[in-house]
Motif scaffolding. Structure first.
Motif, PDB file in Angstrom:
ATOM      1  N   SER A 162      24.562  -8.192 127.224  1.00  0.00           N
ATOM      2  CA  SER A 162      25.270  -7.050 127.803  1.00  0.00           C
ATOM      3  C   SER A 162      26.716  -7.426 128.079  1.00  0.00           C
ATOM      4  N   ALA A 163      27.518  -6.402 128.324  1.00  0.00           N
ATOM      5  CA  ALA A 163      28.928  -6.604 128.644  1.00  0.00           C
ATOM      6  C   ALA A 163      29.400  -5.422 129.475  1.00  0.00           C
ATOM      7  N   LEU A 164      30.529  -5.612 130.175  1.00  0.00           N
ATOM      8  CA  LEU A 164      31.076  -4.558 131.019  1.00  0.00           C
ATOM      9  C   LEU A 164      32.580  -4.458 130.792  1.00  0.00           C
ATOM     10  N   PHE A 165      33.023  -3.263 130.418  1.00  0.00           N
ATOM     11  CA  PHE A 165      34.444  -2.966 130.242  1.00  0.00           C
ATOM     12  C   PHE A 165      34.927  -2.223 131.484  1.00  0.00           C
ATOM     13  N   SER A 166      35.985  -2.732 132.160  1.00  0.00           N
ATOM     14  CA  SER A 166      36.528  -2.113 133.376  1.00  0.00           C
ATOM     15  C   SER A 166      38.039  -1.961 133.235  1.00  0.00           C
ATOM     16  N   TRP A 167      38.550  -0.777 133.604  1.00  0.00           N
ATOM     17  CA  TRP A 167      39.982  -0.515 133.458  1.00  0.00           C
ATOM     18  C   TRP A 167      40.402   0.561 134.435  1.00  0.00           C
ATOM     19  N   ASP A 168      41.454   0.266 135.197  1.00  0.00           N
ATOM     20  CA  ASP A 168      42.023   1.228 136.139  1.00  0.00           C
ATOM     21  C   ASP A 168      43.388   1.651 135.603  1.00  0.00           C
ATOM     22  N   PRO A 169      43.480   2.750 134.867  1.00  0.00           N
ATOM     23  CA  PRO A 169      44.745   3.133 134.220  1.00  0.00           C
ATOM     24  C   PRO A 169      45.837   3.469 135.235  1.00  0.00           C
ATOM     25  N   ILE A 170      47.088   3.255 134.826  1.00  0.00           N
ATOM     26  CA  ILE A 170      48.248   3.654 135.618  1.00  0.00           C
ATOM     27  C   ILE A 170      49.049   4.680 134.818  1.00  0.00           C
ATOM     28  N   THR A 171      50.154   5.146 135.404  1.00  0.00           N
ATOM     29  CA  THR A 171      50.918   6.231 134.791  1.00  0.00           C
ATOM     30  C   THR A 171      51.354   5.904 133.373  1.00  0.00           C
ATOM     31  N   SER A 172      51.762   4.667 133.110  1.00  0.00           N
ATOM     32  CA  SER A 172      52.230   4.288 131.777  1.00  0.00           C
ATOM     33  C   SER A 172      51.108   4.274 130.742  1.00  0.00           C
ATOM     34  N   ASP A 173      49.848   4.383 131.180  1.00  0.00           N
ATOM     35  CA  ASP A 173      48.720   4.388 130.250  1.00  0.00           C
ATOM     36  C   ASP A 173      48.336   5.791 129.797  1.00  0.00           C
ATOM     37  N   VAL A 174      49.029   6.806 130.315  1.00  0.00           N
ATOM     38  CA  VAL A 174      48.689   8.184 129.956  1.00  0.00           C
ATOM     39  C   VAL A 174      48.823   8.364 128.444  1.00  0.00           C
ATOM     40  N   THR A 175      47.802   8.945 127.827  1.00  0.00           N
ATOM     41  CA  THR A 175      47.840   9.209 126.385  1.00  0.00           C
ATOM     42  C   THR A 175      48.461  10.578 126.148  1.00  0.00           C
ATOM     43  N   GLU A 176      49.166  10.714 125.035  1.00  0.00           N
ATOM     44  CA  GLU A 176      49.761  12.008 124.685  1.00  0.00           C
ATOM     45  C   GLU A 176      48.767  12.767 123.802  1.00  0.00           C
ATOM     46  N   ASP A 177      49.169  13.045 122.589  1.00  0.00           N
ATOM     47  CA  ASP A 177      48.294  13.795 121.692  1.00  0.00           C
ATOM     48  C   ASP A 177      47.213  12.916 121.073  1.00  0.00           C
ATOM     49  N   GLU A 178      47.472  11.616 121.025  1.00  0.00           N
ATOM     50  CA  GLU A 178      46.550  10.698 120.367  1.00  0.00           C
ATOM     51  C   GLU A 178      45.781   9.890 121.406  1.00  0.00           C
ATOM     52  N   PRO A 179      44.445  10.045 121.504  1.00  0.00           N
ATOM     53  CA  PRO A 179      43.675   9.268 122.489  1.00  0.00           C
ATOM     54  C   PRO A 179      43.656   7.788 122.132  1.00  0.00           C
ATOM     55  N   LEU A 180      43.315   6.967 123.112  1.00  0.00           N
ATOM     56  CA  LEU A 180      43.163   5.533 122.890  1.00  0.00           C
ATOM     57  C   LEU A 180      41.808   5.281 122.232  1.00  0.00           C
ATOM     58  N   ARG A 181      41.841   4.605 121.092  1.00  0.00           N
ATOM     59  CA  ARG A 181      40.621   4.374 120.316  1.00  0.00           C
ATOM     60  C   ARG A 181      40.099   2.957 120.609  1.00  0.00           C
ATOM     61  N   LEU A 182      39.013   2.877 121.359  1.00  0.00           N
ATOM     62  CA  LEU A 182      38.377   1.597 121.657  1.00  0.00           C
ATOM     63  C   LEU A 182      37.217   1.381 120.700  1.00  0.00           C
ATOM     64  N   ILE A 183      37.140   0.186 120.129  1.00  0.00           N
ATOM     65  CA  ILE A 183      36.047  -0.146 119.215  1.00  0.00           C
ATOM     66  C   ILE A 183      35.257  -1.305 119.817  1.00  0.00           C
ATOM     67  N   PHE A 184      34.010  -1.040 120.174  1.00  0.00           N
ATOM     68  CA  PHE A 184      33.134  -2.066 120.734  1.00  0.00           C
ATOM     69  C   PHE A 184      32.306  -2.655 119.600  1.00  0.00           C
ATOM     70  N   VAL A 185      32.230  -3.992 119.565  1.00  0.00           N
ATOM     71  CA  VAL A 185      31.582  -4.697 118.460  1.00  0.00           C
ATOM     72  C   VAL A 185      30.541  -5.670 119.012  1.00  0.00           C
ATOM     73  N   ALA A 186      29.342  -5.623 118.431  1.00  0.00           N
ATOM     74  CA  ALA A 186      28.291  -6.606 118.731  1.00  0.00           C
ATOM     75  C   ALA A 186      27.972  -7.358 117.444  1.00  0.00           C
ATOM     76  N   THR A 187      28.010  -8.698 117.479  1.00  0.00           N
ATOM     77  CA  THR A 187      27.813  -9.520 116.289  1.00  0.00           C
ATOM     78  C   THR A 187      26.707 -10.528 116.535  1.00  0.00           C
ATOM     79  N   ASP A 188      25.775 -10.651 115.546  1.00  0.00           N
ATOM     80  CA  ASP A 188      24.696 -11.621 115.716  1.00  0.00           C
ATOM     81  C   ASP A 188      25.101 -12.982 115.139  1.00  0.00           C
ATOM     82  N   SER A 189      24.200 -13.946 115.210  1.00  0.00           N
ATOM     83  CA  SER A 189      24.525 -15.318 114.796  1.00  0.00           C
ATOM     84  C   SER A 189      24.704 -15.456 113.292  1.00  0.00           C
TER      85      SER A 189
END
Length: 721
Positions: A86-113
């Motif tokens: 398991s994993a936990l992503f935590s983020w408290d955005p500030i004013t400079s993180d505001v997205t305009e027309d294009e959202p922030l694209r997060l890609i989460f990846v799980a890789t096996d051995s």
């Protein structure tokens, strides 16, 4: 010829082996990529200053191998904590993180051995907040006044579009004697030492105002709950045999061991009567040693849905191989209750705490402690100090305690009621004895121990359970060889356990210093200018006794080895001291022996000293103090000696006046009124910690203000035309 034949045979063998291997490989299943699950959808929206982005990630490898995690396009201030599955992503955005027309694209990846991977995409849209300050301070504080330290906490706001925010604490919305200082652009410190009288009231409140000078000011009301000694701090005996007659106001199934990346969810249920009475519910928690010391409690307001209560304790996210005992209580408050109502604030459990063990999400084992596993290796039980322990399934913890000749000892084991914990007692012949008493209301096992007058006796305690934390201690109630005559006042050996003195004149007869290192400490409220007198009566030939008086500023150092503001040390019968207080607050009087134990009688008296800006003569309508419009601070009023003030009133001109209690009396006990030569005209009304009076004279004349009450106080008088 033979060599060539061998070479041909070897080549044929290699070819057959390759064919066999290829055939076997064709039957092996292909490696599958791990499954990947997120706690959110593929499109999410958050608001700056209002939301914290938290995304829980879980994965599983079909072949049972290890999985690693990554997140692509992770913001620089975001945290990504990973564990085995398991994993936990935590983020408290500030004013400079505001997205305009294009959202922030997060890609989460799980890789096996084997290098196979699975991806999941989350598109985050971050909106700007409304620019209003947001308080980061909890709306409730749990405070133990017996800690002998002032309640102090930071008040902080977040406002991303302001460089600084003005923070204030209105005096009429705070307890008498409280102070607040802004220490930074968006932070300040609240400080308060409740008086002995204020300790009678369980719930207090204070309101803070945040103003960024751009939007409307916002307020935060913080409820301050005074602990009444139940179970915590090792200072009060838990109720050994408490009964649970009738329906309990708060029902809760205690949490077991926690191994998760999610917060620790807590659910409880109100009884129908409690649901109709209580407006607010709070969850308090701590990872500190709450049984032995004053701690800072975390808190959150629980959601109330009918009779259901829900809240959460933040996940500790411990590394593998570590565990932590978490203490918590579920409490409810009636905002409409009278000031002195005993049931204005209730908690479950009533005499101790719920506890559970928190582990890393990767930890599967119960992490046991060092308690002995047999009679022969039994761990000694500490005297007057709580020991934190954990017992695991399939094992037993053994403890031992030796009782001296003629001694009586109270032994306690506390745990979460409802957890699988059992306590047994054995004598020194390892024979089980049926002396354990269990509370029906909360997790407390009480065991009274004794030893014969002829010699000491060792007792053994066995604790069993399943991954359950518990606490154990032993308190000596009687020294060997006889009974101490001071048991009614014990324990009062520390400033935190001091015997509280409420009366202006208090007499303690038949008290005793029971051992050479025993001390008795008494605590009482004193206002600056008051005189404290103490008379200690004893027979010196039976043992010398001395006493020392400590001011509020010395409360951290009340002991046999320190000096106070006054003392009485001689080699005669009786000791006597007198002191005029230079500061207001809680004073401590320490009685001790310099050689051998002894009994004594103690008289403590306080005499109010009324010497303020207007002297000591304005105690009647015939001798008032003349005042003009303005504010007069640090005025002193003594019980039974009202303060009178004279002013000129003009017809049809509204006059406003108020009295703010700074220290001492309860505002509800104070009377503030206006008089003329013929008698009473009007009386003030209570508003928070002040009395407000609005008066319009019908004729021009001399008018008088009267301030009175049943107990002494320091106050502020404001008179405005």
């Amino acid at each position: 010829m033979r060599t060539r034949r061998l070479s041909l045979l070897l080549a044929l063998f290699v070819a057959l082996l390759a064919t066999f291997s290829a055939s076997c490989g064709a039957d092996a299943p292909p490696n599958e990529a791990p499954s990947l699950t997120l706690s959110v959808g593929s499109e999410e929206t958050y608001v700056v200053g209002e939301d914290v982005v938290q995304i829980q990630v879980t994965a599983k490898d079909p072949e049972g191998g290890n999985v690693s995690f990554d997140v692509i396009n992770r913001p620089s201030r975001a945290e990504f904590q990973t564990f085995a599955s398991s994993a936990l992503f935590s983020w408290d955005p500030i004013t400079s993180d505001v997205t305009e027309d294009e959202p922030l694209r997060l890609i989460f990846v799980a890789t096996d051995s084997q290098g196979a991977s699975t991806e999941r995409v989350v598109n985050l849209t971050i909106h700007a907040g409304n620019g209003t300050p947001r308080f980061l301070t909890a709306s409730s504080k749990l405070y133990d006044p017996n800690s002998n330290k002032p309640l102090e906490f930071e008040v902080e706001v977040r406002d991303d579009d302001s460089r600084d925010v003005d923070l204030q604490m209105p005096a009429d919305k705070a307890p008498a004697g409280a102070s607040f200082e802004q220490t930074g652009p968006k932070i300040g410190t609240f400080t308060w030492s409740p008086s002995v009288q204020q300790r009678d009231k369980r719930v207090h409140s204070v309101t803070f105002v945040a103003d960024d000078r751009q939007t409307e000011p916002v307020t935060l009301k913080v409820s301050i709950i005074l602990q009444n000694g139940g179970g915590g701090g090792g200072t009060t005996d838990p109720d050994p045999v408490g009964s649970c007659e009738g329906e309990q106001p708060i029902a809760h199934d205690p949490l077991g061991a926690q191994r998760t990346i999610e917060d620790y969810e807590v659910e409880a249920t109100f009884s129908s009567t409690a649901a109709a009475k209580y407006d607010l519910a709070y969850l308090f928690w701590s990872t500190d040693d709450v049984m032995n010391q004053e701690v800072e409690w975390g808190s959150t307001e629980m959601k109330i849905d009918g009779t259901e209560l829900r809240g959460a304790i933040p996940n500790l996210l411990l590394p593998a191989g570590e565990s932590q005992t978490v203490y918590y209580s579920i409490c409810a408050m009636d905002e409409d209750a009278a000031e002195d109502a005993e049931d204005a604030f209730i908690c479950a459990p009533g005499g101790s705490y719920f506890t559970f063990n928190a582990y890393s999400p990767d930890e599967t084992a119960c992490l046991d402690d060092a308690a002995g596993a047999s009679f022969g290796s039994a761990t000694p039980i500490p005297d007057d100090v709580w020991a934190e322990q954990t017992v695991c399934s399939g094992t037993a913890d053994f403890h031992q305690f030796t009782v001296e000749a003629g001694e009586i000892v109270d032994l306690y084991v506390t745990y979460s009621l409802g957890q699988d914990v059992d306590v047994k007692l054995y004598d020194d012949a390892e024979k089980q004895r049926d002396l354990v008493e269990f509370s029906e209301c909360y997790g407390v096992a009480y065991i009274p121990l004794e030893a014969p007058e002829s010699g000491q006796k060792t007792w053994f305690v066995e604790v069993t359970g399943a991954d359950a934390p518990y606490q154990i201690t032993a308190w000596r109630q009687q020294g060997g060889g006889g009974t101490c005559g001071d048991e009614a006042n014990e324990p009062n050996d520390t400033a935190a356990d001091a015997t509280l003195v409420f009366d202006e004149i208090a007499l303690f007869e038949g008290a005793a210093i029971c051992t050479e290192d025993d001390v008795d400490i008494y605590a009482f409220d004193v206002l600056a200018g008051d005189t404290v007198d103490a008379l200690l009566e004893f027979i010196h030939a039976d043992g010398d006794l001395d006493m020392t008086l400590y001011a509020p500023s010395q409360s951290d150092n009340v002991s046999m080895d320190s000096f106070g503001v006054a003392d009485a040390w001689s080699t005669n019968d009786d000791e006597e001291l007198s002191h005029v207080a230079q500061e207001s607050g809680i004073y401590h009087l320490l009685v001790m022996s310099s050689d051998t134990p002894n009994t004594y009688d103690l008289t403590i008296s306080k005499t109010c000293g009324d010497d303020d800006t207007f002297g000591t003569s304005n105690h009647s309508q015939s001798s008032p103090a003349l005042i003009t419009p303005g504010t007069y601070s640090d005025l002193k009023m003594c019980a039974g000696q009202p303060d009178w003030y004279e002013r000129t009133g003009f017809a049809d001109q509204v006059v406003l006046a108020e009295v703010v209690v700074q220290q001492g009396a309860r505002v509800s006990d104070v009377e503030f009124s206006v008089w003329d030569a013929n008698g009473l005209i009007d009386s003030a009304t209570v508003n928070g910690d002040r009395l407000e009076l609005e008066f319009t004279p019908t004729t021009q004349a001399q008018y008088f203000y009267k301030v009175s009450g049943p107990s002494s106080m320091i106050y502020e008088l404001t008179y405005l035309d």
